[in-house]
Design a protein around this motif. Sequence first.
Motif, PDB file in Angstrom:
ATOM      1  N   ARG A 105      -7.195 -10.614   4.954  1.00 24.94           N
ATOM      2  CA  ARG A 105      -6.901  -9.328   4.316  1.00 24.94           C
ATOM      3  C   ARG A 105      -8.112  -8.403   4.394  1.00 24.94           C
ATOM      4  O   ARG A 105      -9.251  -8.834   4.271  1.00 24.94           O
ATOM      5  N   VAL A 106      -7.839  -7.138   4.602  1.00 23.70           N
ATOM      6  CA  VAL A 106      -8.922  -6.162   4.629  1.00 23.70           C
ATOM      7  C   VAL A 106      -9.512  -6.042   3.222  1.00 23.70           C
ATOM      8  O   VAL A 106      -8.773  -6.023   2.234  1.00 23.70           O
ATOM      9  N   PRO A 107     -10.845  -5.986   3.092  1.00 21.95           N
ATOM     10  CA  PRO A 107     -11.443  -5.944   1.752  1.00 21.95           C
ATOM     11  C   PRO A 107     -11.535  -4.515   1.193  1.00 21.95           C
ATOM     12  O   PRO A 107     -12.557  -4.099   0.651  1.00 21.95           O
ATOM     13  N   ILE A 108     -10.461  -3.764   1.376  1.00 22.50           N
ATOM     14  CA  ILE A 108     -10.349  -2.403   0.854  1.00 22.50           C
ATOM     15  C   ILE A 108      -9.033  -2.318   0.091  1.00 22.50           C
ATOM     16  O   ILE A 108      -7.973  -2.679   0.623  1.00 22.50           O
ATOM     17  N   ASP A 109      -9.094  -1.848  -1.125  1.00 23.86           N
ATOM     18  CA  ASP A 109      -7.899  -1.692  -1.944  1.00 23.86           C
ATOM     19  C   ASP A 109      -7.193  -0.404  -1.529  1.00 23.86           C
ATOM     20  O   ASP A 109      -7.699   0.692  -1.766  1.00 23.86           O
ATOM     21  N   THR A 110      -6.027  -0.537  -0.919  1.00 23.55           N
ATOM     22  CA  THR A 110      -5.270   0.628  -0.477  1.00 23.55           C
ATOM     23  C   THR A 110      -4.090   0.923  -1.403  1.00 23.55           C
ATOM     24  O   THR A 110      -3.161   1.638  -1.025  1.00 23.55           O
ATOM     25  N   GLY A 111      -4.166   0.410  -2.606  1.00 17.84           N
ATOM     26  CA  GLY A 111      -3.074   0.633  -3.545  1.00 17.84           C
ATOM     27  C   GLY A 111      -2.882   2.097  -3.909  1.00 17.84           C
ATOM     28  O   GLY A 111      -1.755   2.545  -4.141  1.00 17.84           O
ATOM     29  N   ALA A 112      -3.977   2.864  -3.949  1.00 16.78           N
ATOM     30  CA  ALA A 112      -3.861   4.265  -4.363  1.00 16.78           C
ATOM     31  C   ALA A 112      -3.025   5.072  -3.388  1.00 16.78           C
ATOM     32  O   ALA A 112      -2.184   5.879  -3.793  1.00 16.78           O
ATOM     33  N   VAL A 113      -3.235   4.887  -2.085  1.00 19.06           N
ATOM     34  CA  VAL A 113      -2.456   5.655  -1.117  1.00 19.06           C
ATOM     35  C   VAL A 113      -1.000   5.207  -1.099  1.00 19.06           C
ATOM     36  O   VAL A 113      -0.086   6.018  -0.890  1.00 19.06           O
ATOM     37  N   GLU A 114      -0.768   3.932  -1.347  1.00 22.71           N
ATOM     38  CA  GLU A 114       0.611   3.459  -1.408  1.00 22.71           C
ATOM     39  C   GLU A 114       1.337   4.046  -2.617  1.00 22.71           C
ATOM     40  O   GLU A 114       2.489   4.488  -2.518  1.00 22.71           O
ATOM     41  N   ARG A 115       0.646   4.095  -3.741  1.00 21.35           N
ATOM     42  CA  ARG A 115       1.278   4.678  -4.933  1.00 21.35           C
ATOM     43  C   ARG A 115       1.490   6.178  -4.787  1.00 21.35           C
ATOM     44  O   ARG A 115       2.511   6.721  -5.210  1.00 21.35           O
ATOM     45  N   LEU A 116       0.523   6.867  -4.176  1.00 19.37           N
ATOM     46  CA  LEU A 116       0.600   8.314  -4.062  1.00 19.37           C
ATOM     47  C   LEU A 116       1.625   8.764  -3.030  1.00 19.37           C
ATOM     48  O   LEU A 116       2.413   9.684  -3.282  1.00 19.37           O
ATOM     49  N   LEU A 117       1.618   8.117  -1.865  1.00  8.98           N
ATOM     50  CA  LEU A 117       2.418   8.588  -0.741  1.00  8.98           C
ATOM     51  C   LEU A 117       3.507   7.616  -0.299  1.00  8.98           C
ATOM     52  O   LEU A 117       4.310   7.961   0.579  1.00  8.98           O
ATOM     53  N   GLY A 118       3.520   6.408  -0.871  1.00  2.00           N
ATOM     54  CA  GLY A 118       4.444   5.405  -0.364  1.00  2.00           C
ATOM     55  C   GLY A 118       4.068   4.942   1.032  1.00  2.00           C
ATOM     56  O   GLY A 118       4.920   4.465   1.789  1.00  2.00           O
ATOM     57  N   PHE A 119       2.776   5.060   1.379  1.00  4.26           N
ATOM     58  CA  PHE A 119       2.331   4.764   2.739  1.00  4.26           C
ATOM     59  C   PHE A 119       1.932   3.307   2.892  1.00  4.26           C
ATOM     60  O   PHE A 119       1.115   2.791   2.128  1.00  4.26           O
ATOM     61  N   ARG A 120       2.501   2.675   3.915  1.00  4.65           N
ATOM     62  CA  ARG A 120       2.089   1.344   4.342  1.00  4.65           C
ATOM     63  C   ARG A 120       1.950   1.356   5.857  1.00  4.65           C
ATOM     64  O   ARG A 120       2.898   1.738   6.554  1.00  4.65           O
ATOM     65  N   PRO A 121       0.811   0.952   6.385  1.00  2.89           N
ATOM     66  CA  PRO A 121       0.654   0.959   7.855  1.00  2.89           C
ATOM     67  C   PRO A 121       1.692   0.082   8.533  1.00  2.89           C
ATOM     68  O   PRO A 121       2.035  -1.007   8.037  1.00  2.89           O
ATOM     69  N   ALA A 122       2.193   0.555   9.671  1.00  2.00           N
ATOM     70  CA  ALA A 122       3.190  -0.196  10.423  1.00  2.00           C
ATOM     71  C   ALA A 122       2.570  -1.037  11.522  1.00  2.00           C
ATOM     72  O   ALA A 122       3.148  -2.044  11.944  1.00  2.00           O
ATOM     73  N   TYR A 123       1.382  -0.634  11.999  1.00  2.62           N
ATOM     74  CA  TYR A 123       0.792  -1.278  13.167  1.00  2.62           C
ATOM     75  C   TYR A 123      -0.153  -2.397  12.763  1.00  2.62           C
ATOM     76  O   TYR A 123      -0.979  -2.229  11.873  1.00  2.62           O
ATOM     77  N   LYS A 124      -0.026  -3.536  13.457  1.00  5.10           N
ATOM     78  CA  LYS A 124      -0.971  -4.646  13.329  1.00  5.10           C
ATOM     79  C   LYS A 124      -1.389  -5.074  14.718  1.00  5.10           C
ATOM     80  O   LYS A 124      -0.591  -4.998  15.657  1.00  5.10           O
ATOM     81  N   LEU A 125      -2.604  -5.527  14.855  1.00 10.05           N
ATOM     82  CA  LEU A 125      -3.042  -6.052  16.134  1.00 10.05           C
ATOM     83  C   LEU A 125      -2.221  -7.277  16.501  1.00 10.05           C
ATOM     84  O   LEU A 125      -1.779  -8.023  15.612  1.00 10.05           O
ATOM     85  N   PRO A 126      -1.989  -7.503  17.781  1.00  7.55           N
ATOM     86  CA  PRO A 126      -1.240  -8.701  18.198  1.00  7.55           C
ATOM     87  C   PRO A 126      -1.850  -9.972  17.610  1.00  7.55           C
ATOM     88  O   PRO A 126      -3.069 -10.131  17.571  1.00  7.55           O
ATOM     89  N   GLY A 127      -0.971 -10.859  17.130  1.00  5.87           N
ATOM     90  CA  GLY A 127      -1.423 -12.111  16.558  1.00  5.87           C
ATOM     91  C   GLY A 127      -1.668 -12.054  15.067  1.00  5.87           C
ATOM     92  O   GLY A 127      -1.941 -13.086  14.448  1.00  5.87           O
ATOM     93  N   GLN A 128      -1.584 -10.860  14.476  1.00  5.39           N
ATOM     94  CA  GLN A 128      -1.772 -10.762  13.028  1.00  5.39           C
ATOM     95  C   GLN A 128      -0.420 -10.918  12.329  1.00  5.39           C
ATOM     96  O   GLN A 128       0.565 -10.313  12.721  1.00  5.39           O
ATOM     97  N   ASP A 129      -0.420 -11.734  11.313  1.00 13.41           N
ATOM     98  CA  ASP A 129       0.837 -11.990  10.606  1.00 13.41           C
ATOM     99  C   ASP A 129       0.682 -11.845   9.112  1.00 13.41           C
ATOM    100  O   ASP A 129       1.522 -12.265   8.328  1.00 13.41           O
ATOM    101  N   GLY A 130      -0.458 -11.240   8.637  1.00 12.39           N
ATOM    102  CA  GLY A 130      -0.703 -11.090   7.207  1.00 12.39           C
ATOM    103  C   GLY A 130       0.062  -9.956   6.603  1.00 12.39           C
ATOM    104  O   GLY A 130       0.585  -9.088   7.290  1.00 12.39           O
TER     105      GLY A 130
END
Length: 281
Positions: free
Chosen positions: A256-281
């Motif tokens: 997991r990335v060691p950055i809390d992205t909860g604020a942007v998710e709460r504000l905008l409903g934003f969740r990144p769609a792209y993951k590098l190949p082989g990532q399943d987290g």
Amino acid sequence: MRVVVTGAGGNIGRAVVARLRRQGVEVVALTLEPATFEHARVVVGSAGDPDVVAEAFQEDTDAVIHLAAIPAPTLGTALDVFAGNTRATFVVLDEAARRGVPRAVLASSYALLGMPFSPHDLHPPYYPLDEQAPPQIEDPYALSKLVDELTGEMVHRRHGMDVVALRFPFTGDTPRLEKAAADVRTDPATGARNSWAYLHVEDAAEAAWLAASAPLHGFHRVFLAAPETLSDRPTEELIAAHHPGVPIRTPVPGRRVPIDTGAVERLLGFRPAYKLPGQDG
């Protein structure tokens, strides 16, 4: 809906223009060098020039997405980087506010924390990082981004404009991110200053669109990052090796990335769609 995009010729800028056009938005693309954009009015010139910016805002505008900047302290003199970036942000927001534009989106940066471009080896105050983490600024680019955010906050207070400052991490298209991941997996130290975080440019464009269109009020600064790091090693292992002694306030499991992205998710409903190949987290 009509949106002015500054820095439209950059990697994020082009992705933002394309995302807005898919949404049916009328785009005014302000770019430093001549460029072609399908179904967009183009204004060529500096975002720090009031006459150029006034031309971009000559029609009623619903939002401005301000991306124009010198993106690193190594790409000009210290004065060029700091003064150029802060002037452009002030000019764009001031021109927009005086014309009654109700929304602005600013490209801020994770680099505002001070670690990426510092001449010294800095360590974060804690992990996961959040919007309350104090900056440790030692370079003109980070300083310009801090001032940009303060400018956005001032414009909100003075004019009532709603402003969102998006703190982008290392951002790129798929080839750039795959190269960065290969470098980090060979030598994890190369990603330590950036907390091994990244964001795909298409996710950056989606966040910019949401920040320009989602119902919200006030001034907001938010971190963004993909959910997993560029590394293939456990994140807490990376922290222990490269940022020893930094407290981990809440567990950071797996990669997991060691950055809390909860604020942007709460504000905008934003969740990144792209993951590098082989990532399943």
